[in-house]
Design a protein around this motif. Sequence first.
Motif, PDB file in Angstrom:
ATOM      1  N   ALA A  54       0.808  -1.223   0.000  1.00 49.96           N
ATOM      2  CA  ALA A  54       0.000   0.000   0.000  1.00 49.96           C
ATOM      3  C   ALA A  54       0.837   1.267   0.000  1.00 49.96           C
ATOM      4  O   ALA A  54       0.375   2.319  -0.444  1.00 49.96           O
ATOM      5  N   GLY A  55       2.079   1.181   0.495  1.00 54.33           N
ATOM      6  CA  GLY A  55       2.887   2.381   0.605  1.00 54.33           C
ATOM      7  C   GLY A  55       2.351   3.292   1.695  1.00 54.33           C
ATOM      8  O   GLY A  55       1.482   2.898   2.483  1.00 54.33           O
ATOM      9  N   ASN A  59      -4.518   8.834   4.709  1.00 57.08           N
ATOM     10  CA  ASN A  59      -5.749   8.847   5.509  1.00 57.08           C
ATOM     11  C   ASN A  59      -6.152   7.407   5.799  1.00 57.08           C
ATOM     12  O   ASN A  59      -7.008   6.840   5.111  1.00 57.08           O
ATOM     13  N   PRO A  60      -5.564   6.768   6.822  1.00 58.87           N
ATOM     14  CA  PRO A  60      -5.846   5.351   7.086  1.00 58.87           C
ATOM     15  C   PRO A  60      -7.331   5.078   7.342  1.00 58.87           C
ATOM     16  O   PRO A  60      -7.858   4.048   6.912  1.00 58.87           O
ATOM     17  N   GLU A  61      -8.021   5.988   8.038  1.00 57.65           N
ATOM     18  CA  GLU A  61      -9.444   5.781   8.324  1.00 57.65           C
ATOM     19  C   GLU A  61     -10.251   5.759   7.026  1.00 57.65           C
ATOM     20  O   GLU A  61     -11.094   4.892   6.817  1.00 57.65           O
ATOM     21  N   LEU A 134     -19.327  16.131   3.903  1.00 56.92           N
ATOM     22  CA  LEU A 134     -19.436  15.853   2.466  1.00 56.92           C
ATOM     23  C   LEU A 134     -18.075  15.563   1.854  1.00 56.92           C
ATOM     24  O   LEU A 134     -17.927  14.629   1.058  1.00 56.92           O
ATOM     25  N   GLN A 135     -17.083  16.373   2.210  1.00 56.36           N
ATOM     26  CA  GLN A 135     -15.745  16.177   1.639  1.00 56.36           C
ATOM     27  C   GLN A 135     -15.164  14.834   2.054  1.00 56.36           C
ATOM     28  O   GLN A 135     -14.569  14.117   1.233  1.00 56.36           O
ATOM     29  N   GLU A 136     -15.334  14.480   3.334  1.00 57.88           N
ATOM     30  CA  GLU A 136     -14.802  13.197   3.810  1.00 57.88           C
ATOM     31  C   GLU A 136     -15.496  12.034   3.109  1.00 57.88           C
ATOM     32  O   GLU A 136     -14.835  11.047   2.732  1.00 57.88           O
ATOM     33  N   ILE A 137     -16.809  12.135   2.922  1.00 57.51           N
ATOM     34  CA  ILE A 137     -17.542  11.065   2.233  1.00 57.51           C
ATOM     35  C   ILE A 137     -17.059  10.933   0.798  1.00 57.51           C
ATOM     36  O   ILE A 137     -16.839   9.828   0.295  1.00 57.51           O
ATOM     37  N   GLY A 138     -16.902  12.068   0.128  1.00 57.19           N
ATOM     38  CA  GLY A 138     -16.415  12.035  -1.248  1.00 57.19           C
ATOM     39  C   GLY A 138     -15.051  11.389  -1.354  1.00 57.19           C
ATOM     40  O   GLY A 138     -14.795  10.585  -2.255  1.00 57.19           O
ATOM     41  N   ASP A 139     -14.153  11.737  -0.420  1.00 56.66           N
ATOM     42  CA  ASP A 139     -12.804  11.160  -0.444  1.00 56.66           C
ATOM     43  C   ASP A 139     -12.839   9.660  -0.176  1.00 56.66           C
ATOM     44  O   ASP A 139     -12.108   8.885  -0.805  1.00 56.66           O
ATOM     45  N   MET A 140     -13.682   9.230   0.761  1.00 57.31           N
ATOM     46  CA  MET A 140     -13.728   7.814   1.134  1.00 57.31           C
ATOM     47  C   MET A 140     -14.379   6.946   0.063  1.00 57.31           C
ATOM     48  O   MET A 140     -13.931   5.837  -0.210  1.00 57.31           O
ATOM     49  N   LEU A 141     -15.467   7.459  -0.524  1.00 56.05           N
ATOM     50  CA  LEU A 141     -16.242   6.651  -1.462  1.00 56.05           C
ATOM     51  C   LEU A 141     -15.898   6.941  -2.921  1.00 56.05           C
ATOM     52  O   LEU A 141     -16.427   6.288  -3.814  1.00 56.05           O
ATOM     53  N   GLY A 142     -15.032   7.918  -3.150  1.00 60.00           N
ATOM     54  CA  GLY A 142     -14.665   8.244  -4.517  1.00 60.00           C
ATOM     55  C   GLY A 142     -15.828   8.796  -5.319  1.00 60.00           C
ATOM     56  O   GLY A 142     -15.981   8.487  -6.501  1.00 60.00           O
TER      57      GLY A 142
END
Length: 293
Positions: A54-55, A59-61, A134-142
């Motif tokens: 994974a390198g 953002n591990p979470e 919203l930003q966190e959801i976008g980052d997590m779910l692409g």
Amino acid sequence: MNIPGEIREPFDRLFGEMRPKLHRYCARMTGSVIDGEDVLQEALTKAFEALPDAGPIANPEGWLFRIAHNAALDFLRRRAREKSFSDEDPDMIVDPANPTVDRQAAAAGLHTFMRLPVAQRSSVIMMDVLGYSLQEIGDMLGTSIPAIKAALHRGRHRLRHLADEPDDRPVPRLSGAERLLLDAYIDRFNARDFDAVRDMLADEVRLELVARTRLNGRKEVATYFHNYSQVKDWHFVPGFVEDRPAVLVRDSDDPAARPSYFILLAWQDGKLLTVRDFRHARYVTDGADLLVL
């Protein structure tokens, strides 16, 4: 798998810390606390296997949630194929925070969440149940923020309508033979007659102490009963978890309280073949549909 300790140890801690939150997501995506635990275990296995290549993970979470989300989608696709039909498209990526709506979503039952399309379901869970932005959801779910906003709006609107509908699901029932086996196991356990409990085991019995260990065969599983004999914080009652017969476990000092965890049993020819004990994974009861007999 050979993973350096300086990489493995912090992720072992992260997996442990994140496990309840990841389960809340997986359970609501699959509509089942039990299936949600299966998906969670699959996601953690995939994350562990991916670690060596994974390198650096910024953002591990978020990385873990992305893996859990994809594992949940894989589960839904498999279930749709098994049923040969589905009322939702697992690939579908179809407003400002509202405290009333947030509470409504957080309180919604798992069965209700399953009536939302997947994109709406995941967005509502991430924001209104788990509290991500919203930003966190976008980052997590692409997913793009406009798509998340649209899914939230539709999902919340649908939840408001579903909240007013009666729950007309039939009450689960046990056959006479199933009830006799379950009652016998519980009665012997509550009496601390563990020799009699061991007599109920199949030779090839398998036990999973969820989030802790797995044991196979009568000799290994015997240590499980010894451990229960050393503590007094439990009292077993028969019941159901999501229409599945189960041992519901209450605090022995508060027998009227909601069960704090449960145990699933499977029988073969009158002998106990599998035990799945959630004593060390009590987060699984969050949102669980429990019925005491």
